[in-house]
Write a protein that holds these residues in place. Structure first.
Motif, PDB file in Angstrom:
ATOM      1  N   THR A 141       6.995  -6.279  -2.968  1.00  0.00           N
ATOM      2  CA  THR A 141       6.762  -6.767  -2.250  1.00  0.00           C
ATOM      3  C   THR A 141       6.329  -5.804  -1.689  1.00  0.00           C
ATOM      4  O   THR A 141       5.761  -5.319  -0.712  1.00  0.00           O
ATOM      5  CB  THR A 141       8.356  -7.454  -1.425  1.00  0.00           C
ATOM      6  OG1 THR A 141       8.134  -8.656  -2.161  1.00  0.00           O
ATOM      7  CG2 THR A 141       7.828  -7.617  -0.469  1.00  0.00           C
ATOM      8  N   ALA A 142       7.656  -4.064  -1.715  1.00  0.00           N
ATOM      9  CA  ALA A 142       6.873  -2.918  -1.208  1.00  0.00           C
ATOM     10  C   ALA A 142       5.907  -2.467  -2.004  1.00  0.00           C
ATOM     11  O   ALA A 142       5.526  -1.828  -0.682  1.00  0.00           O
ATOM     12  CB  ALA A 142       8.276  -1.960  -2.146  1.00  0.00           C
ATOM     13  N   ASP A 143       5.033  -2.615  -3.130  1.00  0.00           N
ATOM     14  CA  ASP A 143       3.698  -2.883  -2.716  1.00  0.00           C
ATOM     15  C   ASP A 143       2.915  -2.354  -2.419  1.00  0.00           C
ATOM     16  O   ASP A 143       1.999  -2.060  -1.611  1.00  0.00           O
ATOM     17  CB  ASP A 143       3.535  -2.199  -4.526  1.00  0.00           C
ATOM     18  CG  ASP A 143       4.317  -1.152  -5.291  1.00  0.00           C
ATOM     19  OD1 ASP A 143       4.873   0.274  -4.569  1.00  0.00           O
ATOM     20  OD2 ASP A 143       4.862  -1.054  -6.664  1.00  0.00           O
ATOM     21  N   ARG A 144       2.677  -3.831  -2.324  1.00  0.00           N
ATOM     22  CA  ARG A 144       2.189  -4.906  -1.219  1.00  0.00           C
ATOM     23  C   ARG A 144       2.063  -4.597   0.022  1.00  0.00           C
ATOM     24  O   ARG A 144       0.956  -4.392   1.054  1.00  0.00           O
ATOM     25  CB  ARG A 144       2.753  -6.396  -1.103  1.00  0.00           C
ATOM     26  CG  ARG A 144       1.711  -6.981  -2.504  1.00  0.00           C
ATOM     27  CD  ARG A 144       1.771  -8.312  -2.693  1.00  0.00           C
ATOM     28  NE  ARG A 144       2.791  -8.956  -2.771  1.00  0.00           N
ATOM     29  CZ  ARG A 144       3.814 -10.022  -3.169  1.00  0.00           C
ATOM     30  NH1 ARG A 144       3.297  -9.154  -4.246  1.00  0.00           N
ATOM     31  NH2 ARG A 144       4.726 -10.153  -2.765  1.00  0.00           N
ATOM     32  N   ARG A 145       3.330  -4.046   0.251  1.00  0.00           N
ATOM     33  CA  ARG A 145       3.676  -3.462   2.343  1.00  0.00           C
ATOM     34  C   ARG A 145       2.680  -2.370   2.242  1.00  0.00           C
ATOM     35  O   ARG A 145       2.149  -1.834   3.129  1.00  0.00           O
ATOM     36  CB  ARG A 145       4.589  -3.453   2.375  1.00  0.00           C
ATOM     37  CG  ARG A 145       4.891  -3.319   4.075  1.00  0.00           C
ATOM     38  CD  ARG A 145       6.550  -3.609   4.160  1.00  0.00           C
ATOM     39  NE  ARG A 145       7.270  -4.596   3.963  1.00  0.00           N
ATOM     40  CZ  ARG A 145       8.384  -4.761   2.745  1.00  0.00           C
ATOM     41  NH1 ARG A 145       8.605  -3.938   2.439  1.00  0.00           N
ATOM     42  NH2 ARG A 145       9.067  -6.170   2.946  1.00  0.00           N
ATOM     43  N   ARG A 146       2.815  -1.557   1.441  1.00  0.00           N
ATOM     44  CA  ARG A 146       2.001  -0.073   0.630  1.00  0.00           C
ATOM     45  C   ARG A 146       0.723  -0.669   1.234  1.00  0.00           C
ATOM     46  O   ARG A 146      -0.049   0.230   1.626  1.00  0.00           O
ATOM     47  CB  ARG A 146       3.598   1.057  -0.102  1.00  0.00           C
ATOM     48  CG  ARG A 146       2.405   2.670  -0.304  1.00  0.00           C
ATOM     49  CD  ARG A 146       3.137   2.456  -1.131  1.00  0.00           C
ATOM     50  NE  ARG A 146       4.836   2.969  -1.191  1.00  0.00           N
ATOM     51  CZ  ARG A 146       5.515   2.386  -2.299  1.00  0.00           C
ATOM     52  NH1 ARG A 146       4.591   1.818  -3.090  1.00  0.00           N
ATOM     53  NH2 ARG A 146       6.386   2.744  -1.989  1.00  0.00           N
ATOM     54  N   PRO A 166      -5.283  -6.160 -13.017  1.00  0.00           N
ATOM     55  CA  PRO A 166      -4.510  -6.332 -11.846  1.00  0.00           C
ATOM     56  C   PRO A 166      -3.285  -6.330 -11.577  1.00  0.00           C
ATOM     57  O   PRO A 166      -2.292  -6.817 -12.329  1.00  0.00           O
ATOM     58  CB  PRO A 166      -5.572  -7.371 -11.513  1.00  0.00           C
ATOM     59  CG  PRO A 166      -6.542  -7.921 -12.618  1.00  0.00           C
ATOM     60  CD  PRO A 166      -6.471  -6.943 -13.530  1.00  0.00           C
ATOM     61  N   GLY A 167      -2.540  -5.990 -10.979  1.00  0.00           N
ATOM     62  CA  GLY A 167      -1.364  -5.736 -10.528  1.00  0.00           C
ATOM     63  C   GLY A 167      -0.525  -4.638 -11.201  1.00  0.00           C
ATOM     64  O   GLY A 167       0.425  -4.392 -11.115  1.00  0.00           O
TER      65      GLY A 167
END
Length: 163
Positions: A10-15, A123-124
């Protein structure tokens, strides 16, 4: 081997969303600056060009941020917004960490190298932090699955050679 998903937390997606917002501000600022400087008949060219660049970059960052990979005993399944791809372990020669450097930034991603020599990004699995434990865990997990699959494939022909 159990099935395991590799994706951004979640933190990396937010970044990733923050970078998308920054990119939007840069493109909007460029469009406004050029429209104030250029003659009025050329405004739409610059605005259209900036819009196309912005759209391509936003699609890329969103696709990259929400891409994920499923590891199974049979192989890897890549999933993004625009593509689905399955790679059996026998087609993968090795897994490698690649670094990329720009003027003011550096980032890393994980690539699988196929039998023909082509390298595909997983991916990811990317990071811009130098010592990212989550990224290293993903790399080790993919390498472990590849090693286990290779060991299982080597054992199979030996047993079939006995007649």
């Amino acid at each position: 081997m159990p099935e395991v998903w590799i994706r951004l937390n979640t933190a990396d997606r937010r970044r990733n969303w923050w970078w998308t917002g920054w990119l939007t501000l840069v493109c909007a600022g460029t469009t406004v600056a050029v429209s104030l400087v250029e003659p009025e008949e050329d405004h739409w060219w610059w605005a259209g060009g900036c819009a196309i660049v912005w759209l391509a970059a936003v699609v890329y960052t969103i696709n990259r941020g929400y891409g994920r990979t499923l590891l199974t005993a049979q192989g890897m399944a890549f999933r993004t917004f625009f593509s689905r791809r399955r790679l059996p372990w026998v087609e993968i020669v090795r897994v490698e960490r690649r670094s990329h450097t720009a003027r003011s930034s550096e980032w890393w991603d994980i690539r699988v190298v196929l039998v023909g020599g082509r390298a595909l990004a997983v991916p990811g699995a990317f990071t811009s932090r130098r010592y990212d434990r989550d990224f290293e865990r993903k790399l080790a997990l993919i390498e472990d699955y590849l090693c286990r699959a290779a060991a299982g494939q080597e054992a199979k022909p030996r047993s079939t050679l006995r007649h």
